[in-house]
Design a protein around this motif. Structure first.
Motif, PDB file in Angstrom:
ATOM      1  N   PRO A 606       0.806  -1.234   0.000  1.00 12.64           N
ATOM      2  CA  PRO A 606       0.000   0.000   0.000  1.00 12.64           C
ATOM      3  C   PRO A 606       0.832   1.274   0.000  1.00 12.64           C
ATOM      4  CG  PRO A 606      -0.779  -1.531   1.670  1.00 12.64           C
ATOM      5  CD  PRO A 606       0.517  -2.073   1.168  1.00 12.64           C
ATOM      6  N   PHE A 607       2.062   1.211   0.502  1.00  9.20           N
ATOM      7  CA  PHE A 607       2.859   2.446   0.497  1.00  9.20           C
ATOM      8  C   PHE A 607       4.044   2.382  -0.453  1.00  9.20           C
ATOM      9  CE2 PHE A 607       5.608   0.504   3.786  1.00  9.20           C
ATOM     10  CZ  PHE A 607       4.695  -0.331   4.423  1.00  9.20           C
ATOM     11  N   TYR A 623      -1.942   8.233   0.849  1.00 10.34           N
ATOM     12  CA  TYR A 623      -1.717   7.290   1.932  1.00 10.34           C
ATOM     13  C   TYR A 623      -2.107   7.923   3.254  1.00 10.34           C
ATOM     14  CZ  TYR A 623       0.463   3.701   4.756  1.00 10.34           C
ATOM     15  OH  TYR A 623       0.666   2.696   5.665  1.00 10.34           O
ATOM     16  N   PRO A 624      -2.720   7.200   4.160  1.00  2.00           N
ATOM     17  CA  PRO A 624      -3.162   5.807   4.086  1.00  2.00           C
ATOM     18  C   PRO A 624      -4.291   5.615   3.080  1.00  2.00           C
ATOM     19  CG  PRO A 624      -3.239   6.634   6.355  1.00  2.00           C
ATOM     20  CD  PRO A 624      -2.983   7.795   5.474  1.00  2.00           C
ATOM     21  N   THR A 625      -4.371   4.418   2.551  1.00  2.00           N
ATOM     22  CA  THR A 625      -5.428   4.124   1.599  1.00  2.00           C
ATOM     23  C   THR A 625      -6.749   3.957   2.346  1.00  2.00           C
ATOM     24  OG1 THR A 625      -5.137   1.727   1.687  1.00  2.00           O
ATOM     25  CG2 THR A 625      -3.737   2.936   0.148  1.00  2.00           C
ATOM     26  N   THR A 626      -7.818   3.836   1.599  1.00  4.03           N
ATOM     27  CA  THR A 626      -9.127   3.802   2.233  1.00  4.03           C
ATOM     28  C   THR A 626      -9.593   2.378   2.518  1.00  4.03           C
ATOM     29  OG1 THR A 626      -9.589   5.694   0.813  1.00  4.03           O
ATOM     30  CG2 THR A 626     -11.407   4.861   2.149  1.00  4.03           C
ATOM     31  N   PRO A 654      -2.294   1.099   7.198  1.00  4.98           N
ATOM     32  CA  PRO A 654      -2.242   1.290   5.747  1.00  4.98           C
ATOM     33  C   PRO A 654      -3.617   1.473   5.100  1.00  4.98           C
ATOM     34  CG  PRO A 654      -1.733  -0.989   6.324  1.00  4.98           C
ATOM     35  CD  PRO A 654      -1.810  -0.223   7.613  1.00  4.98           C
ATOM     36  N   PHE A 655      -4.687   1.173   5.828  1.00  2.00           N
ATOM     37  CA  PHE A 655      -6.025   1.350   5.269  1.00  2.00           C
ATOM     38  C   PHE A 655      -7.018   1.484   6.417  1.00  2.00           C
ATOM     39  CE2 PHE A 655      -4.029  -2.799   4.295  1.00  2.00           C
ATOM     40  CZ  PHE A 655      -4.391  -3.470   5.430  1.00  2.00           C
TER      41      PHE A 655
END
Length: 884
Positions: A606-607, A623-626, A654-655
């Motif tokens: 994710p990052f 970032y952070p993702t949803t 991360p989400f």
RNA sequence: GCGCGCUUAGCUCAGCUGGUUAGAGCGACUCGUUUACACCGAGUAGGUCGGGGGUUCGAAUCCCUCAGCGCGCACCA
């Protein structure tokens, strides 16, 4: 009047529409930090971000891919329609073992042997494979309508991601969270690599339980061949039968002569099972290894990495374990050492990739110390920083985090991220004179300190280049039992209390201890010296520090480069190693041949895909993702590790939400498999029924975390629905366009400006408008709550059985030539409103028909947005003032 | 051994925090259709929501219990 074909032919639209969307750049989000958006926004302006679970490059698209692509596309399109900057970042995974196995197999078919080819050439072949198949799967994802941002596509072996992997490794190493050591690991003799605990699959197999006459004991074993590696017998501490024997040594008659075992008492032994006494083979059983560790029992390895008996097993040497078992049982029977044999069902460990039987063997591997990471990862879910859907998986997640064991991350493969560690064999050196044991510690600014830093905080972080520090510390790890470590910076000699790292279990403290006790401070241009002494020998390092730049993590100044002028090692292994981003300077360094577990790079996904460790705009903005949308089967492999690494490296979860989908099964809820012949291939189904039909079939009737049954009949049903959408729209368009539009029979600039005359509404009009409002509200809420199935079903039912079956029928009267002109006009307005808004809501589910129809609709009603994909969602959740 | 899920129409499944007469798709049956669509329409039949107990004015829904099926984790000498 317009001419529109009678039936919807998906093949005529899909690929062309996709190209138009992509070319127009609608899949690429606008990065507008702090600026006002350039479009009508219904959200708080936060970007909506999904990292696509990267498919392996090994195969082609299957129903599982179709499912995740559909769900993620629904969310992406919904949020795009809501006006959020929306990023769905696609990519592919190099998939270490899986890919290497597949390519190896394909080469063997061509008569090419991997080992003859050599590592470099083989990897070239895998890259060729990747070029060919890696793009196949992304092409197929486009076929599914996936509106992801291809300009940001990533591959786990891209330079940027590889850099992220090395950074992560080195960072964890420096924090003492990665170590190397000999452990009993799950070894797959077929794949010829170690695998992680959760890569082991268990299955029942009929087998035998052998009762052995074993000195004074009679005990049961399933693996008599391991008797050759036995070093102890364990009993339960409370077992009265054996109390007297604990601690004593016994001579056991074996097939290769007598040997000695010690009796230990350990809680791991179940006194109820068998005779309550267990033979202990520390080298080839996890439980036995742990028992041996606790009681300081030696370990004797008898099985090698090919799953064969080693040279120390006499006449059995070279046999596979199964062969050796038969041979040994026969010999023991002849010697009268077998009491009796029972039938017994074993739960045997197999490799999740190749299905081969796993042999626990001792092996030197790299491990991630997971416990400190797991604690934070657990807390993130407990504190609801991360929400898991369905919620019950939170418990599963907690259990895993609670029982986590260290993660074996090295793989004896060629395809993957090679471990950023370099080794060097060094000649033995004459012993140095004993060091002066000076206990004085260096403090910043302290008199006598060569350190020029004025503020102590800066000083504390300005140790030496972390890479060199790790390299030095790696030697502490390697040889154990150091008596002391001296750091000599040219003027002051510093003693570091080595008690803290004689035991490998205290590794997390290493860096901290070093900093605390004064291995800190740098001297630009000054030669320093670090000396280590252990029971095995000593090592001396001469180091020159050069230059000063800001640390990339802390921003504080550190040494830019550290030249190792000389270093000497004399210990049992005679090997020193270096952990860093780049190969160390100097001759003779050889990189660790192993690669990292595929999931190591996946855990950074994710990052790392957004540029980490660099501080990029993308990383900052997206970032952070949803949402992390993936299958429940990789909750541990992937999701848990992303959380651990995300928190560790970015300090953030991360989400926000984890949505776990189920497995796609056949219409009778059986697993899809080639042997059953019940597999459905989305690539056959799409040309036949259209992408929209396949997508709908996958979504409706599926609940998160629950497997989803799907058969061709279901898809056919939604093909019919596509056609219904087409035809109901066709009716609307044809009827509305009767008469002269240019003179403005329906008028209005946009759908919201369609002045529907409330006075003229028929009961049918009133009913449909009220229902329409409800559907908009319900569907919006369902999508916000991740209830995609219900949303899809609601829309299906509404469109077909309310809008088409009831309202269109009613409208026929209202549109009749003899009807009042004003009623006709009003009806047309209502039809346009209902159709256009419903198309928008259906679009996330069925992007192609809806867009195709939209384009037709636009011809008679040109004030509609140019493409449906960028239209505006017709319900604003914040406006609760919906009048009925 | 610990934990989780499922059990609703012939089949495959929805049914959120308990609230009109329990729903859908497919299948079955009847009728219809020159008129947006046969990839269609109107309608019919089909369920004591796995068993038992409890809470409640009210339970498919909440609680307990039993059974069957499936899954995960651990053990597996």
């Amino acid at each position: 009047m317009k001419v529109i074909p009678k039936a919807y032919e998906p093949e005529q639209f899909e690929q062309d529409l996709y190209r138009q969307w992509e070319d127009a750049g609608y899949f690429r989000p606008e990065v507008n930090m702090g600026k006002s958006p350039s479009y009508d926004r219904q959200t708080d302006g936060k970007p909506f971000v999904i990292s696509m679970p990267p498919p392996n490059i090994t195969g082609k698209l299957h129903m599982g891919h179709a499912l995740f692509a559909t769900l993620e596309d629904i969310m992406t399109r919904y949020h795009r329609l809501m006006g959020s900057p929306t990023l769905w970042l696609p990519g592919t995974d190099h998939a270490g073992i899986a890919t290497q196995t597949v390519v190896d197999k394909s080469l063997r078919k061509q008569g090419i042997n991997k080992n003859e080819l050599g590592r470099e050439k083989f990897i070239e072949k895998v890259w060729e494979w990747k070029e060919q198949y890696g793009s196949t799967i992304t092409r197929q994802l486009r076929r599914l309508g996936s509106s992801c941002d291809w300009s940001r596509e990533r591959f786990t072996l891209d330079e940027g991601l590889s850099h992220a992997v090395r950074t992560a490794f080195v960072d964890l190493y420096n924090k003492g969270l990665i170590y190397r050591g000999v452990r009993v690991v799950n070894w797959c003799p077929r794949c010829h690599t170690a695998i992680a605990d959760d890569e082991v699959e268990y299955r029942f197999e009929k087998g035998k339980l052998y009762w052995l006459k074993y000195g004074p004991f009679i005990l049961a074993t399933a693996r008599p061949e391991t008797k050759l590696g036995d070093t102890a017998v364990a009993v339960h501490p409370g077992d009265q039968r054996y109390l007297e024997m604990v601690g004593k040594k016994y001579t056991i008659q074996g097939v290769l002569g007598d040997f000695e075992v010690v009796v230990v008492a350990d809680n791991a032994v179940d006194p109820e099972f068998g005779s309550g006494a267990v033979k202990v083979t520390p080298a080839h059983s996890f439980t036995d290894y742990e028992i041996a560790q606790r009681h300081n029992v030696p370990m004797k390895q008898i099985i090698n990495e090919n799953g064969r008996m080693m040279d120390n097993t006499g006449k059995y040497a070279g046999m596979k374990t199964i062969e050796a078992r038969e041979a040994i049982v026969a010999d023991m029977e002849a010697m009268g050492l077998i009491d009796h044999i029972d039938e017994y069902d074993h739960n045997i460990a197999t490799c999740y990739r190749c299905g081969g039987v796993i042999e626990p063997i001792p092996s030197k591997q790299w491990f991630v110390k997971t416990r400190p990471l797991a604690e934070k990862a657990k807390k993130a879910v407990e504190d609801h920083d991360i929400k898991i859907i369905p919620e019950r998986f939170e418990k599963v997640y907690f259990d895993w985090m609670d029982n986590i064991r260290d993660w074996c991350i090295s793989r004896q493969l060629w395809w993957g991220h090679q471990i950023p560690v370099w080794y060097k064999n060094l000649p033995q050196l004459p012993e140095l004179p004993e060091l002066t044991r000076n206990k004085k510690q260096v403090e910043a600014g302290q008199e006598g300190s060569p350190v020029s830093a004025k503020n102590s905080e800066e000083f504390r972080f300005s140790i030496i280049d972390p890479e060199d520090l790790s390299w030095i510390l790696s030697n502490i790890q390697d040889t154990h039992n150091y008596e002391y470590v001296d750091f000599f910076d040219g003027q002051i000699r510093t003693r570091i209390d080595t008690e803290s790292f004689t035991c490998t279990e205290k590794q997390t403290d290493r860096t901290g201890v070093v900093a605390k006790t004064g291995l800190s401070g740098y001297i630009d241009g000054v030669k320093s010296c670090l000396e280590l002494r252990s029971t095995n020998g000593f090592a001396k390092y001469e180091i020159e520090f050069k230059g000063q730049v800001p640390d990339r993590f802390t921003g504080r100044p550190v040494i830019a480069s550290t030249e190792i002028l000389n270093h000497q090692v004399d210990n049992t292994s005679g090997v020193s190693y270096y952990v860093g981003m780049e190969p160390p300077r100097g001759e003779g360094w050889v990189q660790d041949p192993d690669v990292l577990d595929t999931w190591f790079s996946s855990a950074l996904w994710p990052f790392s895909t957004l540029g980490w460790p660099e501080k990029t705009t993308d990383l900052d903005y997206f970032y952070p993702t949803t949402v992390m949308e993936t299958g429940y089967d990789i909750l541990f492999f992937w999701v848990a590790r992303m959380v651990m690494f995300g928190l560790e490296f970015t300090g953030k979860s991360p989400f926000e939400t984890v949505y776990l989908h189920g497995l796609v099964r056949d219409e009778h809820n059986r697993k899809m498999s080639k042997s059953l012949g019940n597999s459905l291939d989305p690539l056959d189904l799409i040309p036949k029924y259209g992408t929209d039909a396949v997508r709908m079939a996958l979504v409706v009737g599926s609940t998160p975390g629950q497997d989803i049954p799907i058969g061709e009949g279901k898809i056919k049903g939604y093909r019919n629905f596509s056609n219904k959408i087409w035809n109901a729209s066709r009716f609307t368009i044809l009827r509305v366009s009767e008469g002269d539009l240019k003179t403005g029979e329906i008028g209005g600039e946009s759908v919201s400006d369609l002045a529907i005359d409330q006075e003229l509404l028929s009961p049918a009009d009133q009913q449909i408008l009220s229902r329409h409002q409800e559907v908009k509200r319900d569907v919006s809420r369902m999508l916000n709550e991740f209830r995609f199935s219900l949303a899809g079903e609601t829309l299906y039912d509404y469109f077909w059985h309310t809008f088409a079956d009831i309202y269109i029928e009613a409208s026929k009267n209202q549109l009749a030539p003899d009807a009042d002109q004003r009623i006709r006009e009003n009806t047309k307005k209502i039809l346009i409103k209902l159709l256009s808004e419903t198309l928008i809501m259906l679009h996330p589910f069925m992007p192609f028909v809806t867009e195709a129809v939209w384009q037709e609709l636009r011809e008679i009603f040109p004030s509609l947005p140019k493409y449906l994909i960028i239209a505006k969602w017709p319900f604003d959740a914040d406006k609760k003032t919906t009048r009925s």
